[in-house]
Write a protein that holds these residues in place. Sequence first.
Motif, short mmCIF file in Angstrom:
data_model
loop_
_atom_site.label_atom_id
_atom_site.label_comp_id
_atom_site.label_asym_id
_atom_site.label_seq_id
_atom_site.Cartn_x
_atom_site.Cartn_y
_atom_site.Cartn_z
N VAL A 215 -0.78 -15.74 2.46
CA VAL A 215 -0.23 -14.94 3.56
C VAL A 215 -0.37 -13.45 3.24
CG1 VAL A 215 1.90 -14.33 4.79
CG2 VAL A 215 1.33 -16.73 4.38
N GLY A 216 -0.06 -13.08 1.99
CA GLY A 216 -0.17 -11.68 1.58
C GLY A 216 -1.61 -11.18 1.65
N ALA A 217 -2.56 -12.02 1.25
CA ALA A 217 -3.97 -11.62 1.30
C ALA A 217 -4.43 -11.38 2.74
CB ALA A 217 -4.84 -12.68 0.63
N VAL A 218 -4.01 -12.25 3.63
CA VAL A 218 -4.38 -12.07 5.05
C VAL A 218 -3.76 -10.78 5.59
CG1 VAL A 218 -4.07 -13.03 7.37
CG2 VAL A 218 -4.76 -14.52 5.49
N LEU A 219 -2.49 -10.55 5.26
CA LEU A 219 -1.84 -9.31 5.71
C LEU A 219 -2.53 -8.07 5.15
CD1 LEU A 219 1.94 -10.28 5.60
CD2 LEU A 219 0.51 -9.93 7.61
N LEU A 220 -2.90 -8.11 3.86
CA LEU A 220 -3.59 -6.97 3.26
C LEU A 220 -4.94 -6.72 3.93
CD1 LEU A 220 -2.87 -7.40 -0.55
CD2 LEU A 220 -2.10 -5.54 0.94
N ALA A 221 -5.64 -7.80 4.28
CA ALA A 221 -6.93 -7.65 4.96
C ALA A 221 -6.74 -7.03 6.34
CB ALA A 221 -7.62 -9.00 5.07
N LEU A 222 -5.72 -7.47 7.05
CA LEU A 222 -5.47 -6.92 8.39
C LEU A 222 -4.96 -5.49 8.34
CD1 LEU A 222 -3.87 -10.03 10.13
CD2 LEU A 222 -6.19 -9.13 10.41
N LEU A 223 -4.11 -5.18 7.36
CA LEU A 223 -3.58 -3.82 7.25
C LEU A 223 -4.65 -2.80 6.84
CD1 LEU A 223 -0.12 -4.49 5.57
CD2 LEU A 223 -0.55 -3.72 7.90
N ALA A 224 -5.73 -3.27 6.23
CA ALA A 224 -6.80 -2.37 5.80
C ALA A 224 -7.68 -1.93 6.96
CB ALA A 224 -7.65 -3.04 4.73
N ILE A 225 -7.65 -2.65 8.08
CA ILE A 225 -8.52 -2.33 9.22
C ILE A 225 -8.31 -0.91 9.73
CG2 ILE A 225 -9.06 -2.93 11.61
CD1 ILE A 225 -8.72 -5.87 10.80
N PRO A 226 -7.06 -0.45 9.96
CA PRO A 226 -6.90 0.92 10.45
C PRO A 226 -7.41 1.98 9.46
CG PRO A 226 -4.84 -0.30 10.69
CD PRO A 226 -5.79 -1.17 9.94
#
Length: 193
Positions: free
Chosen positions: A30-41
């Motif tokens: 879950v943390g890895a997915v969140l980190l990937a999504l948060l890096a987009i901006p």
Amino acid sequence: MKARPEFVTVITRRNPLIRWSDRLEAALIVGAVLLALLAIPFAAAAGSAAYAAGRERAAEQAANRQETTAVLIADAPPVHVRLDGVPLDEKVEVAARWTGPGGLIREGVVTVDAGTVTGNEVRIWLDARGYPVEAPVTDADALSQGIGVGTGLWLGWLTLVAMVLLACRAALGRGRAAEWAREWEQLAWKEKR
């Protein structure tokens, strides 16, 4: 009742069969997915900055460079052919003459296709002093640079996050295997008694 993803169930549900390492692994995913999504901006901001810098450079080069025609004063080396008979598309440097800023006739080396003969005209770009330079950067070049920077940064971050996740999962797997081995040893010891 809505169905929840399995990893959320593993993290939140109280089940004696779910080990602490299973909960940790689900939380890491879950943390890895969140980190990937948060890096987009952040990647989009870096790509946007690269695009803006490219547009600035394009505007500066368009203002400081001019296109003109040069006449070759020497033959370019002949076209090389591959073993299968297909000619190579190669660029070579050849002596040429052109009219620079202020009407000054200049001579120098320009880049042309191999096989171009003396007297042919080629389009070249000149700097403010009248020397040949590369064609100015276009807005399309700036756009591709911005997209490349943003995408490259995000993919690089994604790769790093994935590598850390895989390393953690491998360590958790080794720990589970060692735990199972200890439990089997204890079971075998109990049976011997």
